[in-house]
Design a protein around this motif. Structure first.
Motif, PDB file in Angstrom:
ATOM      1  N   LEU A  63       0.832  -1.201   0.000  1.00 23.47           N
ATOM      2  CA  LEU A  63       0.000   0.000   0.000  1.00 23.47           C
ATOM      3  C   LEU A  63       0.864   1.248   0.000  1.00 23.47           C
ATOM      4  O   LEU A  63       0.583   2.219  -0.706  1.00 23.47           O
ATOM      5  N   PHE A  64       1.936   1.240   0.778  1.00 22.84           N
ATOM      6  CA  PHE A  64       2.867   2.359   0.828  1.00 22.84           C
ATOM      7  C   PHE A  64       3.443   2.636  -0.563  1.00 22.84           C
ATOM      8  O   PHE A  64       3.468   3.776  -1.017  1.00 22.84           O
ATOM      9  N   GLU A  65       3.896   1.595  -1.256  1.00 25.93           N
ATOM     10  CA  GLU A  65       4.487   1.776  -2.592  1.00 25.93           C
ATOM     11  C   GLU A  65       3.466   2.323  -3.578  1.00 25.93           C
ATOM     12  O   GLU A  65       3.784   3.198  -4.384  1.00 25.93           O
ATOM     13  N   GLU A  66       2.249   1.818  -3.525  1.00 24.87           N
ATOM     14  CA  GLU A  66       1.205   2.308  -4.427  1.00 24.87           C
ATOM     15  C   GLU A  66       0.887   3.781  -4.151  1.00 24.87           C
ATOM     16  O   GLU A  66       0.727   4.582  -5.073  1.00 24.87           O
ATOM     17  N   THR A  67       0.806   4.135  -2.891  1.00 29.27           N
ATOM     18  CA  THR A  67       0.517   5.518  -2.510  1.00 29.27           C
ATOM     19  C   THR A  67       1.635   6.454  -2.957  1.00 29.27           C
ATOM     20  O   THR A  67       1.385   7.518  -3.528  1.00 29.27           O
ATOM     21  N   LEU A  68       2.887   6.053  -2.734  1.00 29.55           N
ATOM     22  CA  LEU A  68       4.012   6.897  -3.149  1.00 29.55           C
ATOM     23  C   LEU A  68       4.114   6.997  -4.662  1.00 29.55           C
ATOM     24  O   LEU A  68       4.494   8.051  -5.185  1.00 29.55           O
ATOM     25  N   ALA A  69       3.772   5.935  -5.376  1.00 32.47           N
ATOM     26  CA  ALA A  69       3.774   6.007  -6.844  1.00 32.47           C
ATOM     27  C   ALA A  69       2.779   7.068  -7.307  1.00 32.47           C
ATOM     28  O   ALA A  69       3.063   7.841  -8.232  1.00 32.47           O
ATOM     29  N   TRP A  70       1.615   7.145  -6.661  1.00 33.66           N
ATOM     30  CA  TRP A  70       0.638   8.169  -7.013  1.00 33.66           C
ATOM     31  C   TRP A  70       1.197   9.564  -6.697  1.00 33.66           C
ATOM     32  O   TRP A  70       1.059  10.485  -7.504  1.00 33.66           O
ATOM     33  N   LEU A  71       1.838   9.707  -5.542  1.00 33.50           N
ATOM     34  CA  LEU A  71       2.406  11.010  -5.170  1.00 33.50           C
ATOM     35  C   LEU A  71       3.483  11.459  -6.160  1.00 33.50           C
ATOM     36  O   LEU A  71       3.709  12.651  -6.323  1.00 33.50           O
ATOM     37  N   ALA A 115       3.501  10.596  -9.471  1.00 33.10           N
ATOM     38  CA  ALA A 115       3.007  10.413 -10.837  1.00 33.10           C
ATOM     39  C   ALA A 115       3.298  11.603 -11.758  1.00 33.10           C
ATOM     40  O   ALA A 115       3.502  11.429 -12.950  1.00 33.10           O
ATOM     41  N   ARG A 116       3.347  12.798 -11.209  1.00 25.11           N
ATOM     42  CA  ARG A 116       3.621  13.987 -12.028  1.00 25.11           C
ATOM     43  C   ARG A 116       5.078  14.412 -11.953  1.00 25.11           C
ATOM     44  O   ARG A 116       5.415  15.533 -12.298  1.00 25.11           O
ATOM     45  N   GLY A 117       5.922  13.522 -11.480  1.00 21.37           N
ATOM     46  CA  GLY A 117       7.348  13.813 -11.377  1.00 21.37           C
ATOM     47  C   GLY A 117       7.806  13.766  -9.939  1.00 21.37           C
ATOM     48  O   GLY A 117       6.992  13.808  -9.010  1.00 21.37           O
ATOM     49  N   PRO A 118       9.113  13.650  -9.756  1.00 18.36           N
ATOM     50  CA  PRO A 118       9.659  13.544  -8.400  1.00 18.36           C
ATOM     51  C   PRO A 118       9.306  14.762  -7.543  1.00 18.36           C
ATOM     52  O   PRO A 118       9.367  15.890  -8.019  1.00 18.36           O
ATOM     53  N   ARG A 119       8.926  14.504  -6.331  1.00 14.60           N
ATOM     54  CA  ARG A 119       8.710  15.579  -5.365  1.00 14.60           C
ATOM     55  C   ARG A 119       9.014  15.065  -3.969  1.00 14.60           C
ATOM     56  O   ARG A 119       8.980  13.870  -3.712  1.00 14.60           O
ATOM     57  N   THR A 120       9.296  15.986  -3.097  1.00 12.51           N
ATOM     58  CA  THR A 120       9.586  15.643  -1.712  1.00 12.51           C
ATOM     59  C   THR A 120       8.312  15.121  -1.057  1.00 12.51           C
ATOM     60  O   THR A 120       7.224  15.652  -1.276  1.00 12.51           O
ATOM     61  N   GLY A 165      13.444   4.747  -4.656  1.00 14.17           N
ATOM     62  CA  GLY A 165      12.356   4.055  -5.337  1.00 14.17           C
ATOM     63  C   GLY A 165      12.871   2.963  -6.248  1.00 14.17           C
ATOM     64  O   GLY A 165      12.319   1.864  -6.304  1.00 14.17           O
ATOM     65  N   ALA A 166      13.964   3.224  -6.966  1.00 15.75           N
ATOM     66  CA  ALA A 166      14.544   2.211  -7.830  1.00 15.75           C
ATOM     67  C   ALA A 166      15.033   1.035  -6.996  1.00 15.75           C
ATOM     68  O   ALA A 166      14.859  -0.118  -7.366  1.00 15.75           O
ATOM     69  N   LYS A 167      15.631   1.318  -5.852  1.00 14.97           N
ATOM     70  CA  LYS A 167      16.111   0.254  -4.964  1.00 14.97           C
ATOM     71  C   LYS A 167      14.938  -0.580  -4.463  1.00 14.97           C
ATOM     72  O   LYS A 167      14.994  -1.804  -4.446  1.00 14.97           O
ATOM     73  N   LEU A 168      13.848   0.092  -4.081  1.00 11.83           N
ATOM     74  CA  LEU A 168      12.687  -0.643  -3.591  1.00 11.83           C
ATOM     75  C   LEU A 168      12.141  -1.586  -4.665  1.00 11.83           C
ATOM     76  O   LEU A 168      11.799  -2.719  -4.384  1.00 11.83           O
ATOM     77  N   SER A 169      12.085  -1.102  -5.896  1.00 12.81           N
ATOM     78  CA  SER A 169      11.516  -1.917  -6.956  1.00 12.81           C
ATOM     79  C   SER A 169      12.323  -3.178  -7.207  1.00 12.81           C
ATOM     80  O   SER A 169      11.774  -4.223  -7.490  1.00 12.81           O
ATOM     81  N   SER A 170      13.630  -3.100  -7.122  1.00 12.03           N
ATOM     82  CA  SER A 170      14.441  -4.256  -7.464  1.00 12.03           C
ATOM     83  C   SER A 170      14.796  -5.142  -6.277  1.00 12.03           C
ATOM     84  O   SER A 170      15.041  -6.327  -6.445  1.00 12.03           O
ATOM     85  N   ASN A 171      14.831  -4.626  -5.057  1.00  9.03           N
ATOM     86  CA  ASN A 171      15.338  -5.403  -3.935  1.00  9.03           C
ATOM     87  C   ASN A 171      14.323  -5.750  -2.864  1.00  9.03           C
ATOM     88  O   ASN A 171      14.604  -6.576  -2.023  1.00  9.03           O
ATOM     89  N   GLU A 172      13.179  -5.113  -2.833  1.00  8.33           N
ATOM     90  CA  GLU A 172      12.252  -5.330  -1.725  1.00  8.33           C
ATOM     91  C   GLU A 172      10.852  -5.624  -2.220  1.00  8.33           C
ATOM     92  O   GLU A 172       9.903  -4.944  -1.890  1.00  8.33           O
ATOM     93  N   HIS A 173      10.707  -6.671  -3.022  1.00 10.31           N
ATOM     94  CA  HIS A 173       9.398  -6.978  -3.585  1.00 10.31           C
ATOM     95  C   HIS A 173       8.341  -7.247  -2.532  1.00 10.31           C
ATOM     96  O   HIS A 173       7.212  -6.844  -2.662  1.00 10.31           O
TER      97      HIS A 173
END
Length: 190
Positions: free
Chosen positions: A112-120, A122-127, A179-187
């Motif tokens: 859920l955290f990853e999905e929520t952050l992906a939405w945050l 979606a319009r480009g990187p932000r803090t 985010g890239a690290k999460l995608s590849s190492n923490e499925h």
């Protein structure tokens, strides 16, 4: 039992979202507050009209986690509203993420955290910012593993009770790398 479903909440989900929000807050923190303080907070924070307004706001998004058609968790994200000099509405904030106790610890929170952050993002990187209770050490460890750092504190009001909350932040630049690290190492993290 089928895998729980994570889906975006819509206007028709307002009652369910308000109910799971109040229920999980009470289950997690209810023992900390005098009943009048808790009742006042719940009436404001999880009011049906407030939930409807959140769902109607295009700058915010909510998700429900359902198992066999029953809500077992949820998240809410949107523009940052935390009281920190560097926080702006252009920044994102994970405002709430809760699960019923029986559904904690099985990896759903990370999904859920990853999905929520992906939405945050979606319009480009932000803090991205998060407020977390100072005594919630498990959540602090979870966020630290994902690149968030403590940058401040504030008083979180629950009726007349004021809790110490930590303000956590992950900068846009470090978020992209993390985010890239999460995608590849923490499925499927804890």
């Amino acid at each position: 039992m089928p895998d729980p479903l994570i889906r975006r909440a819509g206007p028709a989900d307002a009652e369910t979202l308000a109910a799971i929000g109040a229920e999980t807050f009470v289950e997690t923190f209810g023992h900390l507050y005098p009943p009048p303080d808790l009742a006042q907070f719940l009436a404001e924070a999880y009011a049906l009209e407030r939930t409807r307004a959140d769902l109607a706001d295009p700058a915010k998004a909510a998700w429900l986690v359902e198992a066999d058609g029953e809500a077992v968790g949820y998240a809410l994200a949107g523009p940052c509203g935390l009281p920190h000099a560097e926080a702006t509405p252009d920044c994102g904030e994970l405002k709430r993420i809760y699960f019923r106790k029986a559904w904690q610890g099985g990896g759903l929170g990370a999904r859920l955290f990853e999905e929520t952050l992906a939405w945050l993002q979606a319009r480009g990187p932000r803090t991205v910012w998060i407020g977390v209770w100072s005594e919630n050490h498990g959540a602090q460890r979870f966020y630290a593993r994902r690149g968030f750092e403590k940058v401040g504190e504030y008083g979180f009001e629950v009726g007349a009770t004021v809790d110490r909350e930590y303000i956590l932040r992950r900068d846009a630049v470090s978020f992209t790398a993390a985010g890239a690290k999460l995608s590849s190492n923490e499925h499927n993290p804890a």
